[in-house]
Design a protein around this motif. Structure first.
Motif, PDB file in Angstrom:
ATOM      1  N   MET A   1       0.832  -1.185   0.000  1.00 45.76           N
ATOM      2  CA  MET A   1       0.000   0.000   0.000  1.00 45.76           C
ATOM      3  C   MET A   1       0.871   1.241   0.000  1.00 45.76           C
ATOM      4  SD  MET A   1      -3.104  -0.955   2.254  1.00 45.76           S
ATOM      5  CE  MET A   1      -3.749   0.458   1.467  1.00 45.76           C
ATOM      6  N   ARG A   2       1.988   1.149  -0.626  1.00 44.97           N
ATOM      7  CA  ARG A   2       2.961   2.215  -0.499  1.00 44.97           C
ATOM      8  C   ARG A   2       2.400   3.589  -0.862  1.00 44.97           C
ATOM      9  NH1 ARG A   2       6.710  -0.821  -3.298  1.00 44.97           N
ATOM     10  NH2 ARG A   2       6.611  -2.424  -1.731  1.00 44.97           N
ATOM     11  N   HIS A 213      -7.495  -4.433  -0.625  1.00 46.09           N
ATOM     12  CA  HIS A 213      -6.153  -4.097  -1.086  1.00 46.09           C
ATOM     13  C   HIS A 213      -5.170  -5.225  -0.763  1.00 46.09           C
ATOM     14  CE1 HIS A 213      -3.042  -0.892  -1.996  1.00 46.09           C
ATOM     15  NE2 HIS A 213      -2.323  -1.895  -1.525  1.00 46.09           N
ATOM     16  N   HIS A 217      -3.269  -8.340  -3.122  1.00 50.61           N
ATOM     17  CA  HIS A 217      -1.822  -8.588  -3.199  1.00 50.61           C
ATOM     18  C   HIS A 217      -1.484 -10.080  -3.156  1.00 50.61           C
ATOM     19  CE1 HIS A 217      -0.070  -4.705  -3.530  1.00 50.61           C
ATOM     20  NE2 HIS A 217      -0.389  -4.266  -2.324  1.00 50.61           N
ATOM     21  N   HIS A 223       1.832  -2.846  -7.474  1.00 50.39           N
ATOM     22  CA  HIS A 223       0.717  -1.898  -7.626  1.00 50.39           C
ATOM     23  C   HIS A 223       0.511  -1.554  -9.108  1.00 50.39           C
ATOM     24  CE1 HIS A 223       1.629  -0.932  -3.261  1.00 50.39           C
ATOM     25  NE2 HIS A 223       0.385  -1.351  -3.265  1.00 50.39           N
ATOM     26  N   PHE A 227      -3.154  -4.961 -10.793  1.00 48.78           N
ATOM     27  CA  PHE A 227      -3.510  -4.983  -9.376  1.00 48.78           C
ATOM     28  C   PHE A 227      -4.738  -4.105  -9.113  1.00 48.78           C
ATOM     29  CE2 PHE A 227      -3.291  -2.683  -5.334  1.00 48.78           C
ATOM     30  CZ  PHE A 227      -3.402  -3.730  -4.437  1.00 48.78           C
TER      31      PHE A 227
END
Ligand code: ZN
Length: 254
Positions: A1-2, A213, A217, A223, A227
């Motif tokens: 979730m950067r 989210h 993954h 991301h 995705f």
């Protein structure tokens, strides 16, 4: 979730080179804020605004005058960031009686009561914490136990259900809880999903988005567009939630 997991409490990255305070007076109009210069072996200049501090990271070969020019050129953007950060700082959670706490998207009044048996109760407009003492550390510990219990009761079950829905249940090894400084959730390549239980302060839709989210993954580790398409297939409004977190996440940290 950067993308949106960093929040503004994040410490400034360790500085390895010499730092110096710069004079805020430059060529033309004076710059209305002080800034610090950090030189290193980098190739480009960048400005960081953290809380009420402005830092310019610059290569060794750039002169102070060039830095001043750079800051002047970006001073509008920097001033805007400074006022944004000031607003965020004023909204940051402080655990004191009659303080404010942002819970499920609403600002509640925090009330602290001394009592042997600890408890947390939410009324319409107030959040009550009963604790042995009402110092910030004790109150934080009581709130954290309360949130962790909610996280354990809700998140693993929903995570497993969504993984099953996406045929990813064989990839999901474990759901664990950890409070980190910068992340809401994390998914490892071995199939362990980790949640920051502070997310339980957020509205349910945000919690569900977080689950989508991290479960996504399990199937796509990065991301990429693939995705986000997968996230969208189970959470069509995800953009709204990403924006909500960007805007409000600084109010959820304790
Ligand atoms: Zn992610």
């Amino acid at each position: 979730m950067r993308q949106f997991m960093t929040h503004s409490n994040k410490p400034i990255i360790a500085l390895t080179s010499n730092t110096q305070a710069a004079s805020a007076k430059v060529l033309g109009a004076p710059i209305p804020f002080p800034y610090e210069i950090v030189r290193s072996r980098r190739k480009t200049m960048v400005v960081h605004v953290q809380h009420q501090q402005v830092q310019v990271r610059a290569p060794h070969f750039v002169s102070d005058a060039q830095i001043a020019e750079f800051v002047e050129k970006h001073s509008q953007w920097i001033s805007r960031k400074l006022s944004e950060k000031a607003q965020q700082d004023s909204q940051r959670l402080r655990l004191q009686d009659n303080g404010k706490i942002f819970y499920k998207g609403k600002t509640l009044r925090l009330r602290l009561f001394v009592r042997a048996a600890e408890a947390v109760e939410v009324t319409g407009t107030e959040l009550h914490v009963y604790a042995k003492r009402t110092d910030e550390r004790t109150v934080a510990a009581v709130l954290q136990r309360w949130l962790l219990a909610q996280a354990k009761a809700i998140l693993p079950q929903r995570t497993r259900a969504l993984a099953a829905h996406l045929n990813a249940d064989t990839k999901l090894k474990d759901v664990v809880f950890r409070k980190t400084k910068t992340k809401w959730g994390h998914c490892t390549s071995s199939g362990r999903i980790q949640f920051n239980w502070l997310i339980m302060l957020a509205p349910d839709a945000i919690i569900d988005y977080m689950i989508c989210h991290e479960v996504s993954h399990l199937l796509v580790m990065n991301h990429s567009a693939k995705f986000w398409a997968l996230v969208e297939s189970v959470c069509p409004d995800y953009r709204v939630y990403v924006r909500w977190l960007r805007k409000h996440e600084h109010r959820l940290w304790l």
